[in-house]
Design a protein around this motif. Structure first.
Motif, PDB file in Angstrom:
ATOM      1  N   LEU A  51       0.841  -1.171   0.188  1.00 33.87           N
ATOM      2  CA  LEU A  51      -0.026  -0.125   0.003  1.00 33.87           C
ATOM      3  C   LEU A  51       0.878   1.183   0.072  1.00 33.87           C
ATOM      4  CD1 LEU A  51      -2.921   1.134   0.351  1.00 33.87           C
ATOM      5  CD2 LEU A  51      -2.631   0.999   2.764  1.00 33.87           C
ATOM      6  N   VAL A  52       1.909   1.304   0.919  1.00 35.33           N
ATOM      7  CA  VAL A  52       2.720   2.612   0.851  1.00 35.33           C
ATOM      8  C   VAL A  52       3.421   2.583  -0.229  1.00 35.33           C
ATOM      9  CG1 VAL A  52       4.819   3.617   2.121  1.00 35.33           C
ATOM     10  CG2 VAL A  52       2.906   2.182   3.457  1.00 35.33           C
ATOM     11  N   PHE A  53       4.216   1.789  -0.824  1.00 35.16           N
ATOM     12  CA  PHE A  53       5.142   1.908  -1.913  1.00 35.16           C
ATOM     13  C   PHE A  53       4.566   1.937  -3.238  1.00 35.16           C
ATOM     14  CE2 PHE A  53       8.105   0.903   1.579  1.00 35.16           C
ATOM     15  CZ  PHE A  53       9.002   1.614   1.259  1.00 35.16           C
ATOM     16  N   GLU A  54       3.553   1.149  -3.309  1.00 40.10           N
ATOM     17  CA  GLU A  54       2.557   1.304  -4.835  1.00 40.10           C
ATOM     18  C   GLU A  54       2.051   2.657  -4.908  1.00 40.10           C
ATOM     19  OE1 GLU A  54       1.533  -1.218  -7.749  1.00 40.10           O
ATOM     20  OE2 GLU A  54       2.352  -2.179  -6.028  1.00 40.10           O
ATOM     21  N   MET A  55       1.610   3.364  -3.667  1.00 34.80           N
ATOM     22  CA  MET A  55       1.037   4.381  -3.869  1.00 34.80           C
ATOM     23  C   MET A  55       2.105   5.765  -4.296  1.00 34.80           C
ATOM     24  SD  MET A  55      -2.182   4.763  -3.374  1.00 34.80           S
ATOM     25  CE  MET A  55      -2.334   6.468  -3.129  1.00 34.80           C
ATOM     26  N   ALA A 194      18.886   0.139  -4.618  1.00 29.97           N
ATOM     27  CA  ALA A 194      17.376   0.555  -4.511  1.00 29.97           C
ATOM     28  C   ALA A 194      17.256   1.982  -4.613  1.00 29.97           C
ATOM     29  CB  ALA A 194      16.907  -0.219  -3.238  1.00 29.97           C
ATOM     30  N   CYS A 195      17.983   2.805  -3.622  1.00 33.09           N
ATOM     31  CA  CYS A 195      17.543   4.127  -3.668  1.00 33.09           C
ATOM     32  C   CYS A 195      17.923   4.954  -4.922  1.00 33.09           C
ATOM     33  CB  CYS A 195      18.253   4.651  -2.303  1.00 33.09           C
ATOM     34  SG  CYS A 195      17.469   4.066  -0.761  1.00 33.09           S
ATOM     35  N   THR A 196      19.094   4.635  -5.392  1.00 33.67           N
ATOM     36  CA  THR A 196      19.566   5.183  -6.525  1.00 33.67           C
ATOM     37  C   THR A 196      18.511   5.145  -7.671  1.00 33.67           C
ATOM     38  OG1 THR A 196      21.907   5.041  -6.015  1.00 33.67           O
ATOM     39  CG2 THR A 196      21.372   5.320  -8.225  1.00 33.67           C
ATOM     40  N   ILE A 197      17.996   3.777  -7.968  1.00 32.84           N
ATOM     41  CA  ILE A 197      17.235   3.313  -9.176  1.00 32.84           C
ATOM     42  C   ILE A 197      15.948   4.301  -8.818  1.00 32.84           C
ATOM     43  CG2 ILE A 197      16.196   1.612 -10.188  1.00 32.84           C
ATOM     44  CD1 ILE A 197      18.996   1.701 -10.969  1.00 32.84           C
ATOM     45  N   SER A 198      15.408   4.085  -7.564  1.00 30.73           N
ATOM     46  CA  SER A 198      14.068   4.551  -7.226  1.00 30.73           C
ATOM     47  C   SER A 198      13.959   6.095  -7.461  1.00 30.73           C
ATOM     48  CB  SER A 198      13.808   4.494  -5.986  1.00 30.73           C
ATOM     49  OG  SER A 198      13.430   2.820  -5.623  1.00 30.73           O
ATOM     50  N   THR A 199      15.154   6.808  -6.998  1.00 26.37           N
ATOM     51  CA  THR A 199      15.240   8.156  -7.172  1.00 26.37           C
ATOM     52  C   THR A 199      15.528   8.397  -8.526  1.00 26.37           C
ATOM     53  OG1 THR A 199      16.388   8.318  -4.996  1.00 26.37           O
ATOM     54  CG2 THR A 199      16.554  10.239  -6.491  1.00 26.37           C
ATOM     55  N   LEU A 200      16.133   7.841  -9.330  1.00 28.73           N
ATOM     56  CA  LEU A 200      16.650   8.204 -10.671  1.00 28.73           C
ATOM     57  C   LEU A 200      15.181   7.944 -11.396  1.00 28.73           C
ATOM     58  CD1 LEU A 200      18.477   8.992 -13.049  1.00 28.73           C
ATOM     59  CD2 LEU A 200      18.912   6.298 -13.372  1.00 28.73           C
ATOM     60  N   THR A 458      11.047  -1.909  -3.441  1.00 32.91           N
ATOM     61  CA  THR A 458      11.682  -1.238  -4.486  1.00 32.91           C
ATOM     62  C   THR A 458      10.874  -1.744  -5.648  1.00 32.91           C
ATOM     63  OG1 THR A 458      13.625  -1.012  -3.524  1.00 32.91           O
ATOM     64  CG2 THR A 458      13.545  -0.770  -5.908  1.00 32.91           C
ATOM     65  N   ALA A 459      10.517  -3.064  -5.752  1.00 31.04           N
ATOM     66  CA  ALA A 459       9.821  -3.638  -6.882  1.00 31.04           C
ATOM     67  C   ALA A 459       8.249  -3.241  -6.911  1.00 31.04           C
ATOM     68  CB  ALA A 459       9.699  -5.329  -6.538  1.00 31.04           C
ATOM     69  N   SER A 460       7.757  -2.933  -5.586  1.00 37.11           N
ATOM     70  CA  SER A 460       6.409  -2.667  -5.460  1.00 37.11           C
ATOM     71  C   SER A 460       6.403  -1.038  -5.942  1.00 37.11           C
ATOM     72  CB  SER A 460       5.904  -2.647  -4.185  1.00 37.11           C
ATOM     73  OG  SER A 460       4.448  -2.492  -3.812  1.00 37.11           O
ATOM     74  N   PHE A 461       7.410  -0.316  -5.668  1.00 39.86           N
ATOM     75  CA  PHE A 461       7.380   0.983  -6.195  1.00 39.86           C
ATOM     76  C   PHE A 461       7.534   1.130  -7.652  1.00 39.86           C
ATOM     77  CE2 PHE A 461      10.043   4.401  -7.643  1.00 39.86           C
ATOM     78  CZ  PHE A 461       9.514   5.827  -7.075  1.00 39.86           C
TER      79      PHE A 461
END
Length: 616
Positions: A51-55, A194-200, A458-461
């Protein structure tokens, strides 16, 4: 506003949200099955994290692929400024995709909701404007050629990424003389990735919802690397000491809030009875209906009997049986024919496992326990539904059925219900597949169970960044055509509230109905463990985020499947992958295209050519 077509918009909204619900029940469930099967998280924990990361992924990035779904397949010019036809077209497309995926989810068949929607839109385009007007080419990455190329590109890319990440873990950690320490002190590497890819994914090319589309390259690089290395530093400062105490020192008194003590945890005294503490046995092979195969989800104190047993060599069950009988040899035992399991007995085993689970639920307090008891105590009797005793039972059952529909998935035992009962062809096949995979230290796998929470989030994000855009695209097109009375422009923005509603619907689908897919997926492709699962999820997340950067709709299911196969091949044996299941999955992906296209196109053809009232 097309007020006379409000009923079409209402129907289209229903099917668009139903398609999003099915997306959560099918694709999201498959993405989280890796973490739940590896026992890194429980199904209930996965619901909250999803719920948190999908949103977050949906609201930050999720509108990017909407334009491809909305405009890339059927060109806007093909509708000749006929907004009602465009409204009807996307309504039929949502209906075709949702009907097909709902049927598959109901029968625990794993398909791609993304490709179901793409295929349905294609069928609608052929029925409404003709095959010649459908965008079959590459078209800058937005045509059907580019989308269907992902049918091969996405699994292959995910497999490569997953294999590379697990190979690093294997040769940096698993094969070392002291793998536990290597696992602890290299864990910040996953925070970095994880944080680099998500931020990028948020700042590169600019998030449509954060106004980052005009930022210079130096800003993108500095923010991305700053966040990545910043989280790596914080994980080294807090996460490493915590896991050092938890895994190496086996400090069962440590609590999650102690993580804020940081490096001071290195000086925390080791419990005197730490040697009596064991971590979960991740090498256990699990079978449906075999509840004894499970293990605890955290550190556990050994009993006196277990401690004594660990000091002596235990015999295998077959050897013990042979010694007791005094008449069987090892070769005779190996030649014993497995028990014959017929289709009827197989279904009986599944029914017994389901009934045992329901019996446990009936003992619980709260709404679900009450509802399960009400259904059990008020069965439908003989005769038709209009018989008085059946009507009385129905009055009592309907409220209970509503409660069960909402809460049943939250209490489902995924592990006990996985198809693959011991002694069946599926169970024997998975035994052979698992035997080809080396089993690594449980302490190392326990450490990676913490890491897998990060990779799963990260996958859910990534799923929120990609699949929400796919699901919201058709609904946004319907809404714009209905509200303005004009065909949707190629640059029309997607309202943030629509993205939020679709993301919530996807999460609701996963929470209430995702168990139906997870119970048959589980560990059915290859042997799972937290270190393997972390690599699978990170490989899939990398692929999804890269595809979403270029507005290419891709299937989360295909990405996680490709990453799973890639990691499975890292076991060094071709037989470590269940190729029969892989073949069935690929077959279902391919068959989804014509079936969803026929359903969507058929609905559109019938609706569009239905004689209007009063026509002569």
């Amino acid at each position: 506003m097309l007020t006379e077509y409000t009923y079409i918009f209402a129907i289209g909204t229903f099917f668009a949200l139903l398609e999003a619900y099915n997306n959560g029940a099918n694709d999201v469930a498959n993405a989280w099955a890796t973490s739940v099967s590896s026992r890194s998280v429980t199904y209930q924990q996965a619901m909250v994290l999803c719920l948190v990361f999908e949103m977050t992924g949906a609201l930050a990035v999720g509108a990017r692929t909407a334009s491809t779904i909305r405009n890339g397949i059927i060109p806007i010019s093909a509708f000749n400024n006929d907004a009602p036809v465009q409204l009807l077209a996307f309504t039929c497309a949502a209906a075709g995709a949702s009907i097909w995926v709902m049927w598959c989810t109901r029968h625990s068949a794993h398909v791609s909701s993304t490709y179901s929607l793409v295929a349905s839109i294609t069928g609608v385009g052929i029925a409404s404007v003709g095959a010649s007007r459908v965008n079959w080419g590459w078209s800058g990455g937005q045509g059907l050629g580019a989308i269907f190329a992902g049918l091969v590109m996405a699994p292959v890319a995910s497999g490569c990424f997953g294999a590379i990440i697990f190979s690093l873990i294997k040769f940096v950690v698993h094969v070392r003389e002291n793998p536990v320490r290597w696992a602890v002190f290299t864990s910040p590497f996953f925070f970095l990735i994880a944080c680099t890819i998500s931020t990028l994914s948020i700042v590169y090319k600019g998030s449509p919802n954060l106004g980052l589309d005009k930022r210079p390259a130096w800003f993108i690089a500095s923010v991305t690397l700053g966040v990545g290395f910043g989280m790596m530093f914080l994980s080294a400062l807090f996460f490493v000491p915590y896991t050092y105490c938890k895994v190496i020192n086996r400090d069962y008194t440590l609590r999650i809030w102690h993580i804020w003590k940081g490096p001071m945890l290195f000086y925390r005294p080791r419990p005197e009875d730490a040697d009596m503490i064991v971590v979960p046995d991740y090498a256990v092979i699990q079978h449906a209906g075999d509840s004894s195969a499970g293990h605890d989800s955290g550190l556990r104190r050994l009993s006196v009997q277990e401690a004594n047993d660990m000091t002596t060599e235990t015999k295998r069950p077959n050897e013990a049986t042979a010694d007791n009988k005094g008449s069987s040899t090892d070769s005779e035992i190996e030649d014993q024919t497995p028990p014959v399991v017929t289709q009827q007995s197989y279904k009986k085993l599944l029914a017994e496992a389901r009934e045992a689970h329901h019996a446990e639920l009936r003992k619980k307090k709260g709404p679900l326990g009450w509802a399960m008891r009400s259904l059990h105590n008020n069965p439908m009797g003989e005769g038709a539904i209009y018989e008085r005793h059946n009507l009385a039972a129905a009055v009592k059952r309907v409220p209970a059925m509503v409660v069960v529909a909402a809460l049943y998935g939250m209490s489902y035992d995924i592990h006990a219900a996985q198809v693959g009962v011991l002694g069946t062809p599926e169970g024997r096949r998975m035994d052979r597949v698992y035997s080809m995979a080396p089993k690594y230290s449980n302490e190392v796998e326990y450490l990676y169970s913490f890491v897998q929470v990060i990779t799963a989030c990260t996958a859910s994000f990534a799923h929120g960044a990609n699949d929400v855009g796919n699901a919201v695209g058709v609904w946004a097109a319907m809404y714009s055509a209905w509200r303005t009375g004009k065909t949707v422009g190629s640059r029309a923005p997607v309202p943030l509230w629509q993205i939020a509603v679709v993301a919530l619907t996807i999460c609701f689908g996963f929470i209430t109905y995702g168990y139906n897919i997870m119970r048959v997926m589980g560990n059915k492709l290859t042997y799972h463990s937290p270190s393997r699962g972390s690599s699978m999820e990170m490989g899939a997340a990398l692929t999804i985020l890269i595809f979403s950067q270029y507005a290419l709709p891709t299937s989360t299911s295909m990405c996680i499947t490709g990453a799973t196969v890639g990691v499975g091949l890292c076991n060094g044996n071709f037989k470590a992958v269940n190729w029969q299941r892989v073949g069935l999955l690929f077959f279902s992906w391919v068959m989804t295209i014509p079936i969803a296209a026929l359903i969507g196109g058929g609905i559109m053809a019938v609706t569009l050519n239905t004689p209007s009232w009063g026509s002569g």
